[in-house]
Write a protein that holds these residues in place. Structure first.
Motif, short mmCIF file in Angstrom:
data_model
loop_
_atom_site.label_atom_id
_atom_site.label_comp_id
_atom_site.label_asym_id
_atom_site.label_seq_id
_atom_site.Cartn_x
_atom_site.Cartn_y
_atom_site.Cartn_z
N ASP A 10 -35.95 7.56 10.64
CA ASP A 10 -36.46 6.91 11.92
C ASP A 10 -35.63 8.60 13.15
O ASP A 10 -34.32 9.39 12.78
CB ASP A 10 -35.11 5.84 12.04
CG ASP A 10 -35.98 5.37 11.11
OD1 ASP A 10 -37.10 5.55 10.93
OD2 ASP A 10 -35.42 3.56 10.98
N GLN A 39 -29.96 6.76 11.96
CA GLN A 39 -29.04 5.79 10.97
C GLN A 39 -29.49 6.51 9.39
O GLN A 39 -28.35 6.18 9.04
CB GLN A 39 -29.82 4.73 11.24
CG GLN A 39 -29.05 3.58 12.18
CD GLN A 39 -29.77 2.48 12.44
OE1 GLN A 39 -30.92 2.24 12.17
NE2 GLN A 39 -28.94 1.13 12.06
N ARG A 70 -26.74 3.29 14.92
CA ARG A 70 -27.15 3.94 16.16
C ARG A 70 -26.43 5.10 16.60
O ARG A 70 -25.55 4.77 16.70
CB ARG A 70 -28.10 3.22 16.46
CG ARG A 70 -29.50 2.79 15.88
CD ARG A 70 -29.57 1.78 16.91
NE ARG A 70 -31.38 1.72 17.36
CZ ARG A 70 -32.16 2.49 17.69
NH1 ARG A 70 -31.79 3.62 19.00
NH2 ARG A 70 -33.54 2.41 16.88
N ASP A 89 -33.20 7.02 15.65
CA ASP A 89 -31.34 6.93 15.82
C ASP A 89 -30.20 7.67 15.28
O ASP A 89 -29.48 6.76 15.22
CB ASP A 89 -31.97 5.39 15.98
CG ASP A 89 -32.27 4.89 14.14
OD1 ASP A 89 -32.28 5.15 13.04
OD2 ASP A 89 -32.00 3.11 14.14
N ARG A 139 -26.08 3.83 5.10
CA ARG A 139 -26.68 4.36 6.79
C ARG A 139 -25.96 4.09 7.53
O ARG A 139 -24.67 2.99 7.24
CB ARG A 139 -27.58 2.28 6.31
CG ARG A 139 -28.96 3.10 7.50
CD ARG A 139 -30.04 1.61 7.46
NE ARG A 139 -31.13 2.56 8.27
CZ ARG A 139 -32.39 2.04 8.97
NH1 ARG A 139 -32.09 0.69 9.12
NH2 ARG A 139 -32.61 2.41 9.70
MG MG Z 1 -32.36 2.18 13.75
#
Ligand code: MG
Ligand code: UDP
Length: 321
Positions: free
Chosen positions: A97, A101, A204, A99, A201
């Motif tokens: 992703d 994360q 962001r 962002d 995780r």
């Molecule tokens: Mg995300």
């Protein structure tokens, strides 16, 4: 022409604020993990309404390993990802992703896991999820467990699209033509040796989630209808049970008629009408969901439209349709 050792594919929707840091960290991770800088980055701009595309163009101008793709509009996460996967040419492919994360620094360990376990897919399983709302975590957890009960394919729990794949696994994935794409499930479907990789995780880097409730619901419907016909089967089982009940009811009504006390029971009649009416509407709606998807699939439209491409001169640049 063979591609680079590694492609990193990243779908981006309104991620202007994440892109420079993303580019820096992903580049660092790739340089550390891949010999001779033999990698490529594929950024897909999924119709962002912020300055993501100009930022990507700027990054591409300064980095010969970066290919930036601009889709004609917002096609959604899974289709943007498909566009990137179509256009990448690496021997191994990392999906991540935009962002941050999912920490790009895990790349080295994921490559090592792929090597040592002779796997075709290393999928990252979320051990913890920082900075996400209790609602998001609860619905995600519920969704993955419901999905596991519904589907015949074993889709790993708590796993997003963050994963490393071999070229043959990716080619298998790309041979699946469906419009309603639930990529983490499709990857599970292709088989080969797939191994989990636990990670935490993060929050962001910037901005907020691009998955509002409406997109999450659409995603969940695609997952369920794409991988299971169980709801249709339930409908027929339920119908069968109702037939059995109605048979008993017929006996009861006939008995009442014979005994001479036929007219009574507005309440029970209304209950039956209301409940059956509701159930019928629900089941019809469910059938409609499948029918609607069938209709969309039969149109065989391209999955996405590319508007512009920037960077990586000389790379494979077929447009995927
Ligand atoms: Mg995300
Ligand atoms: N994304 C996209 N198109 C969309 C929605 C999201 O390309 O229509 C991208 C987004 O930029 C990010 C990834 O998909 O790179 C996951 O989205 P997000 O982080 O918002 O989802 P969450 O982590 O909150 O589930």
């Amino acid at each position: 022409m063979t591609g680079p050792q590694l492609s990193i594919v990243i779908p981006c929707f309104n991620e202007e604020a994440c892109l420079p840091e993303l580019h820096r960290r992903v580049t660092m991770a790739a340089r550390t993990a891949v010999v001779g800088e033999d990698y490529e980055l594929v950024l897909v701009n999924d119709g962002s309404r912020d300055g993501s595309w100009p930022v990507m163009q700027r990054l591409a101008a300064g980095d010969p390993r970066l290919l930036a793709v601009n889709l004609s509009r917002n096609h959604g996460h899974q289709l943007a990802l498909t566009a990137g996967l179509d256009l990448c040419s690496g021997e191994k492919i990392l999906i991540i992703d935009a962002d941050l994360q999912d920490p790009p620094e895990l790349l080295g360990d994921m490559l090592a896991a792929m090597e040592s376990q002779e796997a075709d897919v290393v999928y990252a399983v979320r051990r913890a999820r920082a900075g996400e709302t209790a609602f998001k975590k609860a619905t995600a957890s519920l969704f993955y467990r419901l999905l596991a009960r519904l589907t015949d394919v074993e889709i790993p729990l708590d796993t997003g699209d963050f994963r490393l794949m071999s070229r043959r696994a990716l080619d298998a994935l790309l041979s699946m033509p469906e419009q309603a794409r639930f990529i983490r499930g499709m990857v599970a479907w292709i088989g080969f040796r797939q191994v989990p990789f636990l990670y935490d995780r993060r929050e962001r880097h910037a901005g907020h989630s691009k998955y509002p409730l409406s997109k999450m619901l659409a995603f969940a419907f695609d997952a369920i209808t794409g991988f299971s016909t169980a709801p249709l089967r339930w409908a027929s089982h339920f119908g069968l049970a109702l037939v059995a009940v109605s048979f008993l009811l017929v006996l009861y009504i006939a008995y009442g008629w014979l005994a001479g006390n036929a007219i009574q029971g507005w309440t029970s009649m209304m209950l039956v009408v209301v409940v059956l009416g509701a159930v019928q509407m629900f089941v019809l709606g469910m059938i409609g969901e499948y029918l609607g998807r069938l209709y969309i699939e039969t149109k065989r439209r391209p999955l996405y439209i590319v508007a512009d491409v920037a960077g990586r001169a000389g790379g494979r640049q077929s447009l995927g349709y």
